[in-house]
Enzyme design. Structure first.
Site, short mmCIF file in Angstrom:
data_model
loop_
_atom_site.label_atom_id
_atom_site.label_comp_id
_atom_site.label_asym_id
_atom_site.label_seq_id
_atom_site.Cartn_x
_atom_site.Cartn_y
_atom_site.Cartn_z
N ARG A 97 0.79 -1.24 -0.08
CA ARG A 97 -0.04 0.12 0.02
C ARG A 97 0.72 1.27 -0.02
NH1 ARG A 97 -1.62 3.10 4.57
NH2 ARG A 97 -1.14 1.31 5.99
N ARG A 98 2.00 1.26 0.81
CA ARG A 98 2.53 2.65 0.81
C ARG A 98 3.25 3.22 -0.28
NH1 ARG A 98 2.44 -0.32 5.52
NH2 ARG A 98 1.88 0.89 7.40
N LEU A 130 -6.40 -4.29 1.49
CA LEU A 130 -5.86 -2.95 1.88
C LEU A 130 -6.78 -2.43 2.80
CD1 LEU A 130 -5.18 -1.22 -1.40
CD2 LEU A 130 -3.37 -1.89 0.28
N TYR A 168 -16.98 4.73 7.80
CA TYR A 168 -16.15 3.73 7.42
C TYR A 168 -17.10 2.87 6.68
CZ TYR A 168 -13.77 -0.62 8.82
OH TYR A 168 -12.83 -1.86 8.46
N LYS A 180 -16.47 1.43 2.59
CA LYS A 180 -16.55 -0.03 2.20
C LYS A 180 -17.69 -0.55 1.41
CE LYS A 180 -12.88 -1.19 5.20
NZ LYS A 180 -11.52 -1.80 4.74
N ARG A 215 -2.35 0.61 18.53
CA ARG A 215 -3.63 0.98 18.68
C ARG A 215 -4.50 0.67 19.84
NH1 ARG A 215 -6.22 -0.54 12.70
NH2 ARG A 215 -4.56 0.24 11.51
#
Length: 202
Positions: A35-36, A63, A114, A118, A148
């Site tokens: 992804r980055r 992802l 969110y 999706k 987190r």
């Protein structure tokens, strides 16, 4: 009949998926795309990734980020823009079966960013492939590289009660296993949605 190659776009949960696929030895080649580096604003990057997405029968996309980590704009960029672009490049490269790790409750009409994001990307990918498999896990029980705290507490709580309330959470290894098992099955529908309960029992 097993596919002879696949495309894989990875996030934290991608490690479990990769491990499952390698152990089963069902593909002759593996392409990992992180992804980055998916920065499509620059044409040079787009050309680079167009080549990377060429010649794969099966694609997996795991992802994802969070609003807390990336901000609202960054979240949409990753979970919608990058996911959709990955699907489009995979389609252009010859992919016929695309797997998307989404989320429980995904709904393009949701008032929650969110779940709405999706659901929107699911809907926009629907018509691209001969077969499109959507996986909607609940809270993923997985050790992440980044910290987190709130999610860690939730995982500990849900993990302890997962046997009593199986629809609240799911080990990432179970999702990975379900994705691979489903790959080896003949699809009965063009678009299939596997909810958390199905993933947990596969």
């Amino acid at each position: 009949m097993f596919k002879d190659s696949f495309l894989y776009t990875c996030a934290n949960s991608g490690k479990a998926l990769l491990k499952e696929i390698v152990e089963r030895n069902i593909f002759s080649s593996i392409t990992l795309i992180g992804r980055r580096q998916l920065t499509f604003e620059d044409k040079a990057y787009e050309n680079l990734y167009t080549e990377a997405f060429q010649g794969h029968d099966v694609g997996y996309c795991c992802l994802g980020t969070t609003k807390a980590k990336a901000g609202a704009e960054g979240f949409v960029r990753v979970d919608h823009d990058y996911v959709l672009k990955s699907a489009e490049l995979a389609k252009a490269g010859g992919c016929s079966h695309f797997h998307l790790e989404s989320s429980k409750g995904a709904d393009k009409t949701s008032s929650f960013l969110y779940l709405k994001t999706k659901g929107q990307v699911e809907a926009e990918i629907e018509d691209l492939f001969e077969r499109f498999s959507i996986y909607r896990p609940a809270v993923l029980l997985v050790d992440r590289e980044e910290s987190r705290p709130a999610e860690w507490v939730a995982q500990k709580f849900l993990g302890a009660f997962s046997s009593v309330f199986p629809t609240m959470s799911i080990p990432i290894t179970a999702v990975a296993r379900a994705m691979v098992v489903n790959t080896l099955k003949d699809g009965e529908e063009k678009v299939e949605i596997l909810e958390n309960k199905i993933l947990a029992t596969t």
